[in-house]
Structures are given as structure tokens and as C-alpha cells.
Write an enzyme that holds these catalytic residues in place. Sequence first.
Site, PDB file in Angstrom:
ATOM      1  N   GLU A   1       0.868  -1.172   0.000  1.00  0.00           N
ATOM      2  CA  GLU A   1       0.000   0.000   0.000  1.00  0.00           C
ATOM      3  C   GLU A   1       0.914   1.233   0.000  1.00  0.00           C
ATOM      4  O   GLU A   1       1.812   1.331   0.842  1.00  0.00           O
ATOM      5  CB  GLU A   1      -0.883   0.000   1.253  1.00  0.00           C
ATOM      6  CG  GLU A   1      -1.857   1.156   1.203  1.00  0.00           C
ATOM      7  CD  GLU A   1      -2.758   1.259   2.412  1.00  0.00           C
ATOM      8  OE1 GLU A   1      -2.693   0.388   3.306  1.00  0.00           O
ATOM      9  OE2 GLU A   1      -3.525   2.234   2.460  1.00  0.00           O
TER      10      GLU A   1
ATOM     11  N   ARG B   1       5.298 -13.610   9.119  1.00  0.00           N
ATOM     12  CA  ARG B   1       5.993 -12.371   8.823  1.00  0.00           C
ATOM     13  C   ARG B   1       7.377 -12.370   9.461  1.00  0.00           C
ATOM     14  O   ARG B   1       7.656 -13.125  10.386  1.00  0.00           O
ATOM     15  CB  ARG B   1       5.191 -11.157   9.293  1.00  0.00           C
ATOM     16  CG  ARG B   1       4.741 -11.198  10.726  1.00  0.00           C
ATOM     17  CD  ARG B   1       3.856 -10.024  11.070  1.00  0.00           C
ATOM     18  NE  ARG B   1       4.624  -8.827  11.348  1.00  0.00           N
ATOM     19  CZ  ARG B   1       4.443  -7.662  10.717  1.00  0.00           C
ATOM     20  NH1 ARG B   1       3.509  -7.543   9.804  1.00  0.00           N
ATOM     21  NH2 ARG B   1       5.164  -6.618  11.026  1.00  0.00           N
TER      22      ARG B   1
ATOM     23  N   LYS C   1       4.668   0.328   9.707  1.00  0.00           N
ATOM     24  CA  LYS C   1       4.766   1.647   9.069  1.00  0.00           C
ATOM     25  C   LYS C   1       4.252   2.739  10.002  1.00  0.00           C
ATOM     26  O   LYS C   1       4.781   3.830  10.046  1.00  0.00           O
ATOM     27  CB  LYS C   1       3.927   1.660   7.788  1.00  0.00           C
ATOM     28  CG  LYS C   1       4.652   1.121   6.588  1.00  0.00           C
ATOM     29  CD  LYS C   1       3.811   1.313   5.349  1.00  0.00           C
ATOM     30  CE  LYS C   1       3.399  -0.022   4.780  1.00  0.00           C
ATOM     31  NZ  LYS C   1       2.410   0.013   3.747  1.00  0.00           N
TER      32      LYS C   1
HETATM   33  P1  ATP Z   1       2.796  -2.458   8.020  1.00  0.00           P
HETATM   34  O1  ATP Z   1       2.338  -3.598   8.876  1.00  0.00           O
HETATM   35  O2  ATP Z   1       4.202  -2.069   8.225  1.00  0.00           O
HETATM   36  O3  ATP Z   1       1.880  -1.271   8.023  1.00  0.00           O
HETATM   37  P2  ATP Z   1       1.519  -3.535   5.776  1.00  0.00           P
HETATM   38  O4  ATP Z   1       1.427  -4.986   5.889  1.00  0.00           O
HETATM   39  O5  ATP Z   1       0.310  -2.746   6.097  1.00  0.00           O
HETATM   40  O6  ATP Z   1       2.763  -3.034   6.573  1.00  0.00           O
HETATM   41  P3  ATP Z   1       1.686  -3.424   2.938  1.00  0.00           P
HETATM   42  O7  ATP Z   1       2.248  -2.315   2.139  1.00  0.00           O
HETATM   43  O8  ATP Z   1       0.277  -3.752   2.773  1.00  0.00           O
HETATM   44  O9  ATP Z   1       2.064  -3.076   4.398  1.00  0.00           O
HETATM   45  O10 ATP Z   1       2.559  -4.732   2.729  1.00  0.00           O
HETATM   46  C1  ATP Z   1       2.890  -5.250   1.477  1.00  0.00           C
HETATM   47  C2  ATP Z   1       3.224  -6.703   1.620  1.00  0.00           C
HETATM   48  O11 ATP Z   1       4.316  -6.887   2.488  1.00  0.00           O
HETATM   49  C3  ATP Z   1       2.052  -7.475   2.208  1.00  0.00           C
HETATM   50  O12 ATP Z   1       1.872  -8.651   1.455  1.00  0.00           O
HETATM   51  C4  ATP Z   1       2.488  -7.765   3.613  1.00  0.00           C
HETATM   52  O13 ATP Z   1       1.924  -8.939   4.103  1.00  0.00           O
HETATM   53  C5  ATP Z   1       4.014  -7.866   3.456  1.00  0.00           C
HETATM   54  N1  ATP Z   1       4.696  -7.584   4.715  1.00  0.00           N
HETATM   55  C6  ATP Z   1       4.567  -6.481   5.487  1.00  0.00           C
HETATM   56  N2  ATP Z   1       5.298  -6.607   6.607  1.00  0.00           N
HETATM   57  C7  ATP Z   1       5.906  -7.817   6.548  1.00  0.00           C
HETATM   58  C8  ATP Z   1       6.804  -8.538   7.411  1.00  0.00           C
HETATM   59  N3  ATP Z   1       7.210  -8.029   8.572  1.00  0.00           N
HETATM   60  N4  ATP Z   1       7.227  -9.762   7.008  1.00  0.00           N
HETATM   61  C9  ATP Z   1       6.839 -10.268   5.831  1.00  0.00           C
HETATM   62  N5  ATP Z   1       6.000  -9.658   4.979  1.00  0.00           N
HETATM   63  C10 ATP Z   1       5.534  -8.440   5.324  1.00  0.00           C
HETATM   64 MG    MG Z   2       1.676  -5.843   7.723  1.00  0.00          MG
END
Ligand code: ATP
Ligand code: MG
Length: 594
Positions: A64, A299, A309
Amino acid sequence: MNIKRNDLKLSPKSDHKPAVHSSALIKVSTKSVASTSNFIRNIIDNDKQSGKWNQRVEMRFPPEPNGYLHIGHAKSICANFGIARDYGGVCHLRFDDTNPEKEDMEYVNSIIDSVRWLGFDWKKEDREHLYFASDYYDQLYTFAELLIQHGKVYVDSQNAEQIRMTRGTLIVSGTPSPYRDRTPEENLQLFRQMKSGKFPEGSHVLRAKIDMASPNINMRDPVIYRIRFAHHYRTGDAWCIYPMYDYTHCISDALENITHSLCTLEFEDHRPLYNWFLSELINAGALTHPMPQQIEFSRLNLTYVITSKRKLLQLVEGKYVDGWDDPRMPTIVGLRRRGFTPESIRLMCERTGLTKVSSWVDFGLLEAALREDLDEKPPRAIAVLDPLKLIIDNYPKDSKEICSAPVHPHHIERGTRTFPFSRELWIERTDFNETPPKGYFRLFPGNRVRLRYGFVVECTGVDKDINSNIIAVHCNYFSDSKSGTQGSNHYKVKGNIHWVSAAHAYCAEVRLYDRLFKEPHPDANGRDFLKAINPNAKRVVTAYLEPGAQHFLPEERAQFERHGYFIADRVNSVPGKPVFNRIVSLRNSWSTSE
Ligand code: ATP
Ligand code: MG
């Protein structure tokens, strides 16, 4: 009243994503190295064998654009792009941009740069596979009308609070909305009016008609569209209704012919919903089989690091760090500026493997991958970080001579570097001790040491200021002891210290970075992670470097002998005046046990 998706209990963590459950975490030791083969590859192999797909493997990384990517995203990038590459397939970069308030082109551009920097791209056979969920708004809307016509979704006119109150709990079923049995005609009319801007925010939502008694709360008639009079960074003011993540994501996957859709474990309970939308659209004739398969993996949780984030934004906005690309940040831009290499990040991601079990990875594992990658690459250089003057009284004033050292001690073929030796040098303050403890082999009155790549010297005394602080050390040198000359090694000394010539050194700003948090799990159990910030994570010193260091270009790295790996900062360095960041010390000085 506005309907916040939080109110709808879709996500306590972010607007539309499920919360991360951290209770079942286990620890992975730095020594355990997971196999690169993993359960996801097994699924793909089985799919190939069974002939489920008659197309190449297509995956996607769906960030996102509401912030900068972090090391957790790198894990997902390496998994998606890496697996697609290994199977001769393709991985799409798709911006999941259905949250108008928070998204921005600045983030899109930075995400594109970060994925490229990590070594991946989305091009296949001359075609760029770069997509935006916002490009599917028309399609998503058409599908929603179709689902209305099939009686699968309805317009609910309850407010957010009412929807929340009637959703039930883990042990109590939800209560159907009084608007649940509206006719398709009525729903269609209302939905079109929602789209045309007739209703205020929060007055109506579109909900899937699934099962208010489902044990899975995600299946209790989730909201799929809400009214938002918000400007979207790509679609502008064209829309005032926006689709929800769960509805958008599976359809985007299907439209792009994604075969395997990886996500993190928090989405496991959303899989039935993912499949429900796609099955209903297949039944309605809008999509065809086979449908993409959602596969969850755990994760990445790194000790001493925050991978959210929202919390990283807090660090930036609260000025705890100097922006998203602060070298202390675990963002990809921060890691890059700090001097981490894409290779080291990919190596760590590969070594930690993909599993279904939540675990913590020790930060030391990333640093070890970095040291491993850097050991063979950057040239060596000398830097005096905490300078003390050394005066060689029997060396002629205004004289100098050239000393040389290998560019890389394991690669003689890379040649030598040279630097002058003269009467006044800088040495490291810790390399002199007036009253040495037992076993101290460096400089002290009466002792001899070798000045690395130079001469053997013997300490004759010190100069002090009025407060008795040592301001200079005096020595005599032995003119026949120059390193590399015949007979030089008949001087037997135990200490070997580094130095630079005071008149010729390059005086530079050097930032000594360390881990941003003092504790391995700074935000565990809802703790205030700001209290765990390491106040010594950034120290700025004025150092003296061997003259050649002045010509380093931004992002050029070196091992400063005895001190660690450093990089010329890509932002603050100017030609002829590089500023250096410490990437990592030579050894792990942090405990790996928690
Ligand atoms: P955050 O939790 O930091 O706000 P998010 O999951 O909302 O991150 P996205 O931009 O939607 O952020 O994430 C893009 C992809 O990265 C998604 O498929 C998410 O599952 C993956 N992702 C995010 N954080 C991790 C992590 N710590 N380990 C593995 N994959 C991750
Ligand atoms: Mg996430």
C-alpha cells in the site's frame, strides 16, 4: 458519523488489515539456517504436477503506498519475486491503493526504487507488470453491481456503531441487519446513489451477505464499499465510494491471473472471504476457474527493530530520527543509506526461510550476512576516529615519505594504496595509555609498537594541558624499521597500531551508528517503544582519514581497519568532501541471547 474501518473491527492495527498476533512467537538462533526450499515451493510443484495451471507462475507484491518499505517488506519481496523468478514466472508490483486519505505518489516512487534496488523487476518479455488497484475501480464497481443482482451483497443503512454492535463476538453470533433483505432493485438504486454522491459519509455501506452466525467474524457480512469524499492521489475526485481491502485484493489477483497469492499469517482468517468473493464472481460468470490461491507465511520479526509503518511514521514525525532514510531506520531507504547491500538483505531473507510458524529473527543474523557480503568487497582504509597527536621527535621537520598497504589483504591483485608518513601523526586515543593495565601491548612510556605499514616507534613522553589531559605523545622512530624493507622485522614488538599523517589526513565527519533500540522487542506486548530508543544510536565525530578517502564517491564503501565497514553518505557527501556512516562494526558486540 464516519465509518472508520477500525470501528468495524476489521482491523485493530491499520485501517483495513488484520492485526498481527504476536503471542505465539518463538526465537530463531543466529546459527539456525533455514533451508531455501519451503512449503510454498512444494505447493507450486504439486500444482505443476496436477496440471492445475496451464500458465506460468504469476505472483505479486502488493504494497500500500502509504509509507516507505521496511525490512519486513523485503522478506515478502524476496519471497514473491524470488519464487516467481525461480519458476520462470513473473511477479507483479501492484499498488494496493484503496485508502485515499493516506496514499501518495511520493510513496509509490520510493517503493519502486526500493524494489529495484533490492535487485528485482517486474518486466517479462518486454512487458512491465506494474499495476494499481485504483485502475480496477470501474471493474470492481461493475462486479459489485453484478453481486447485487445475484443477491449476494446489500446496502446497509446502519451506522458504524450499529454495525459494530451487531457483529457479535467470538462466542455470540451476530445479528442480521434490518436492511439485509432489501431487494436487488432497491440495493442497486441505493448503491448507484452512493456512487453519485447523494449520501453523506457513513450513511450507507455495501456489505456481503454471507453468514452472521459464522464462527469466523470476517464472514459476518463484511463491509465491501464505504462512502468517502476524499481526494485520491490517482483518481482524484472521480469516486466518493471506495472498495475495501478484502474485496479488492482477491479480485485484483484474479484480474491479473495471479496463480499464488502470498500474504502474512494475519490474513489466514480472511482466506474464506477471499475464496467467497471469487467463487461468487465465478458463479455469476464474471470470472473463471482456476482461481488464485492465497497462501500465508509468517511475517519477519527482527529483534531490535520495528516493522510497522505506523510506528516508523511516529519516529519520523516525532523527530526521533532524521527522516525515513535516517541510517538508523529499518526502512529500505534507511538500510541503503546506512550501507547495507541488497545482497546481504536477500541472503538474510533466504536464510530465514518461509514457514507457517511465527518467529523472531536475531538482528545479528542480518549483520552477519552483511559482514559476510562485505568481507571480500570494499577496499581497506585507515581512519582515526578519536585522534591523539603523536610527535616523532627524531623525524626531520617538513619531511615525508610514502608508505603503502594492500587495497585488500586477501586480494593482492587489487594492488596497493599509498599514504605519507611524517613527523606528526594522529593515532587513536585508546592506543595510548600512560599507566597501562597488565597485558596492554600498545603505546605507553618506554614501550615500542609498530605503526602499521610504517615504522617501529618508542614512546618517550607526553605533553599535558593545565588540567593534566594528555594532548600529545612523543616518540622516537627507528629509521631501519620501515614495513616491507629488508631487516625491518628484526624489531620484535607486540603492538601494531594505525595512524595517519596529520598534515596530509582528510578530516571528515563520521557518523557512528548503532542499533536504534536498546531492547530486542521494543514494541512487544503494547510497550511504549519510544522508551526503548537507544540514545547512543548516533554519534558524530570528526575523524582523520588516509588521504585517499577524500575521493570516495557517494555510496562507496571501505573497511576502516580495526573499526568496521563504512560508506560515503549518499545524501550529505559532496564531491571531494565525503561524509562517512559506519555500517557495522567488525564483530558483533551485542549479545545474541535475549
Ligand atoms: P505495516 O504492517 O508495516 O503497516 P503492511 O502490511 O500494512 O505493513 P503493505 O504495504 O500492505 O504493508 O505490505 C505489502 C506486503 O508486504 C504485504 O503482502 C504484507 O503482508 C508484506 N509484509 C509487510 N510486513 C511484513 C513482514 N514483517 N514480514 C513479511 N511480509 C511483510
Ligand atoms: Mg503488515
